[in-house]
Design a protein around this motif. Sequence first.
Motif, PDB file in Angstrom:
ATOM      1  N   LYS A 194      15.169 -23.559  -3.957  1.00 23.38           N
ATOM      2  CA  LYS A 194      13.761 -23.655  -4.339  1.00 23.38           C
ATOM      3  C   LYS A 194      12.861 -23.006  -3.294  1.00 23.38           C
ATOM      4  O   LYS A 194      11.931 -22.269  -3.618  1.00 23.38           O
ATOM      5  N   ILE A 195      13.144 -23.286  -2.016  1.00 18.20           N
ATOM      6  CA  ILE A 195      12.303 -22.750  -0.945  1.00 18.20           C
ATOM      7  C   ILE A 195      12.518 -21.251  -0.779  1.00 18.20           C
ATOM      8  O   ILE A 195      11.583 -20.511  -0.457  1.00 18.20           O
ATOM      9  N   ASN A 196      13.743 -20.779  -1.018  1.00 21.44           N
ATOM     10  CA  ASN A 196      14.053 -19.352  -0.869  1.00 21.44           C
ATOM     11  C   ASN A 196      13.132 -18.466  -1.707  1.00 21.44           C
ATOM     12  O   ASN A 196      12.844 -17.324  -1.337  1.00 21.44           O
ATOM     13  N   LYS A 197      12.676 -18.992  -2.838  1.00 20.09           N
ATOM     14  CA  LYS A 197      11.813 -18.216  -3.733  1.00 20.09           C
ATOM     15  C   LYS A 197      10.474 -17.854  -3.089  1.00 20.09           C
ATOM     16  O   LYS A 197       9.821 -16.888  -3.478  1.00 20.09           O
ATOM     17  N   TYR A 198      10.076 -18.656  -2.108  1.00 19.03           N
ATOM     18  CA  TYR A 198       8.746 -18.484  -1.515  1.00 19.03           C
ATOM     19  C   TYR A 198       8.783 -17.857  -0.124  1.00 19.03           C
ATOM     20  O   TYR A 198       7.736 -17.729   0.522  1.00 19.03           O
ATOM     21  N   LEU A 199       9.952 -17.433   0.348  1.00 18.34           N
ATOM     22  CA  LEU A 199      10.070 -16.935   1.715  1.00 18.34           C
ATOM     23  C   LEU A 199       9.231 -15.686   1.962  1.00 18.34           C
ATOM     24  O   LEU A 199       8.613 -15.538   3.018  1.00 18.34           O
ATOM     25  N   SER A 200       9.201 -14.770   1.002  1.00 21.47           N
ATOM     26  CA  SER A 200       8.422 -13.544   1.190  1.00 21.47           C
ATOM     27  C   SER A 200       6.932 -13.865   1.293  1.00 21.47           C
ATOM     28  O   SER A 200       6.200 -13.251   2.081  1.00 21.47           O
ATOM     29  N   LYS A 201       6.471 -14.839   0.490  1.00 17.00           N
ATOM     30  CA  LYS A 201       5.064 -15.246   0.547  1.00 17.00           C
ATOM     31  C   LYS A 201       4.745 -15.913   1.882  1.00 17.00           C
ATOM     32  O   LYS A 201       3.682 -15.695   2.463  1.00 17.00           O
ATOM     33  N   LEU A 202       5.698 -16.713   2.381  1.00 16.12           N
ATOM     34  CA  LEU A 202       5.495 -17.382   3.661  1.00 16.12           C
ATOM     35  C   LEU A 202       5.465 -16.363   4.804  1.00 16.12           C
ATOM     36  O   LEU A 202       4.709 -16.522   5.764  1.00 16.12           O
ATOM     37  N   ALA A 203       6.283 -15.309   4.685  1.00 19.84           N
ATOM     38  CA  ALA A 203       6.276 -14.252   5.698  1.00 19.84           C
ATOM     39  C   ALA A 203       4.914 -13.553   5.722  1.00 19.84           C
ATOM     40  O   ALA A 203       4.383 -13.227   6.788  1.00 19.84           O
ATOM     41  N   PHE A 204       4.343 -13.345   4.536  1.00 16.82           N
ATOM     42  CA  PHE A 204       3.017 -12.720   4.445  1.00 16.82           C
ATOM     43  C   PHE A 204       1.962 -13.630   5.082  1.00 16.82           C
ATOM     44  O   PHE A 204       1.095 -13.159   5.824  1.00 16.82           O
ATOM     45  N   ILE A 205       2.042 -14.933   4.795  1.00 16.26           N
ATOM     46  CA  ILE A 205       1.101 -15.894   5.382  1.00 16.26           C
ATOM     47  C   ILE A 205       1.231 -15.894   6.904  1.00 16.26           C
ATOM     48  O   ILE A 205       0.231 -15.905   7.633  1.00 16.26           O
ATOM     49  N   ASN A 206       2.470 -15.853   7.382  1.00 16.90           N
ATOM     50  CA  ASN A 206       2.721 -15.809   8.823  1.00 16.90           C
ATOM     51  C   ASN A 206       2.031 -14.599   9.439  1.00 16.90           C
ATOM     52  O   ASN A 206       1.380 -14.687  10.488  1.00 16.90           O
ATOM     53  N   GLY A 207       2.154 -13.450   8.763  1.00 18.30           N
ATOM     54  CA  GLY A 207       1.512 -12.233   9.244  1.00 18.30           C
ATOM     55  C   GLY A 207       0.004 -12.360   9.297  1.00 18.30           C
ATOM     56  O   GLY A 207      -0.642 -11.954  10.268  1.00 18.30           O
ATOM     57  N   MET A 208      -0.579 -12.946   8.253  1.00 18.82           N
ATOM     58  CA  MET A 208      -2.025 -13.124   8.207  1.00 18.82           C
ATOM     59  C   MET A 208      -2.512 -14.058   9.320  1.00 18.82           C
ATOM     60  O   MET A 208      -3.568 -13.824   9.931  1.00 18.82           O
ATOM     61  N   VAL A 209      -1.732 -15.112   9.584  1.00 15.99           N
ATOM     62  CA  VAL A 209      -2.084 -16.046  10.662  1.00 15.99           C
ATOM     63  C   VAL A 209      -2.095 -15.315  12.006  1.00 15.99           C
ATOM     64  O   VAL A 209      -3.003 -15.486  12.825  1.00 15.99           O
ATOM     65  N   MET A 210      -1.077 -14.472  12.223  1.00 14.57           N
ATOM     66  CA  MET A 210      -0.995 -13.735  13.475  1.00 14.57           C
ATOM     67  C   MET A 210      -2.124 -12.705  13.602  1.00 14.57           C
ATOM     68  O   MET A 210      -2.656 -12.476  14.688  1.00 14.57           O
ATOM     69  N   ILE A 211      -2.480 -12.057  12.496  1.00 17.09           N
ATOM     70  CA  ILE A 211      -3.593 -11.093  12.526  1.00 17.09           C
ATOM     71  C   ILE A 211      -4.894 -11.794  12.906  1.00 17.09           C
ATOM     72  O   ILE A 211      -5.669 -11.297  13.736  1.00 17.09           O
ATOM     73  N   LEU A 212      -5.145 -12.957  12.313  1.00 20.23           N
ATOM     74  CA  LEU A 212      -6.337 -13.741  12.649  1.00 20.23           C
ATOM     75  C   LEU A 212      -6.324 -14.126  14.118  1.00 20.23           C
ATOM     76  O   LEU A 212      -7.339 -13.999  14.820  1.00 20.23           O
ATOM     77  N   LEU A 213      -5.164 -14.589  14.595  1.00 19.52           N
ATOM     78  CA  LEU A 213      -5.030 -14.961  16.007  1.00 19.52           C
ATOM     79  C   LEU A 213      -5.323 -13.759  16.902  1.00 19.52           C
ATOM     80  O   LEU A 213      -6.041 -13.877  17.897  1.00 19.52           O
ATOM     81  N   GLY A 214      -4.773 -12.598  16.534  1.00 19.99           N
ATOM     82  CA  GLY A 214      -4.981 -11.395  17.331  1.00 19.99           C
ATOM     83  C   GLY A 214      -6.440 -11.013  17.440  1.00 19.99           C
ATOM     84  O   GLY A 214      -6.926 -10.664  18.524  1.00 19.99           O
ATOM     85  N   PHE A 215      -7.163 -11.080  16.323  1.00 23.05           N
ATOM     86  CA  PHE A 215      -8.587 -10.744  16.337  1.00 23.05           C
ATOM     87  C   PHE A 215      -9.389 -11.746  17.175  1.00 23.05           C
ATOM     88  O   PHE A 215     -10.338 -11.361  17.876  1.00 23.05           O
TER      89      PHE A 215
END
Length: 237
Positions: A194-215
């Motif tokens: 069930k969780i495997n289905k959402y891994l790509s979306k979670l990776a995208f969220i992780n990226g967005m969190v890091m971009i916000l942190l970087g700015f």
Amino acid sequence: MNDIGLFFALSAGVLSFFSPCVFPLLPAYITHLTGGKIEDAKLHVDRTKLYMRSIGFIFGFSAIFIALGASASFIGSWLMNYRIALMQVAGVLIVIFGLQMAGLLKLKFLMKEKKFQSVHESKNIAGSVLLGMAFASGWSPCVGLALSSILLLASSSETLMEGIFLLSAYSLGMAVPFFIISILISQSLKTMRKINKYLSKLAFINGMVMILLGFLVLTGQMQKISAWLSFYSLFSL
């Protein structure tokens, strides 16, 4: 202590655990830790052994992460005269790492992977600690980018303890879901699917969190937000 930094570190730890590089390998890690086996879509393990060795594994990777955080903070304090420049460089790198994690940037040198290969099964809790340390040392692209971002944040922190707290929060972010999901998949592997289905979306969220942190780091807003929160909490008591 920078509460915003701790929040980002904790979030990065949680999202790192659910990265495509780590989460799908969880059954393999657990069978290696406990000597269990997978049959009929279920992971068969001794529960007591699972609890104890999971704790050992968590302790192992946390020790490495926290040591890295202390080292980064020490280097940052040594370069305190260049702190503004260090924060700007860190901010730019964190944004780049975030773009890579979100899949918006594809730099090949950031996709290189180092994996730990262990021949021997973990026989006791000491072996589990060593396996956790090896896991932390053998960064994969997903964990490496998020972890490197938090280390960059630690390097721009004002004190050694702040860096240690940041990496402790990151470790906690990985440890809690690791322990919970380990117990759940010992009952049924359906949770994994069930969780495997959402891994790509979670990776995208992780990226967005890091971009916000970087700015926030790049523009110096991290310190301003933290100061405002400290002021607000002081007068709300």
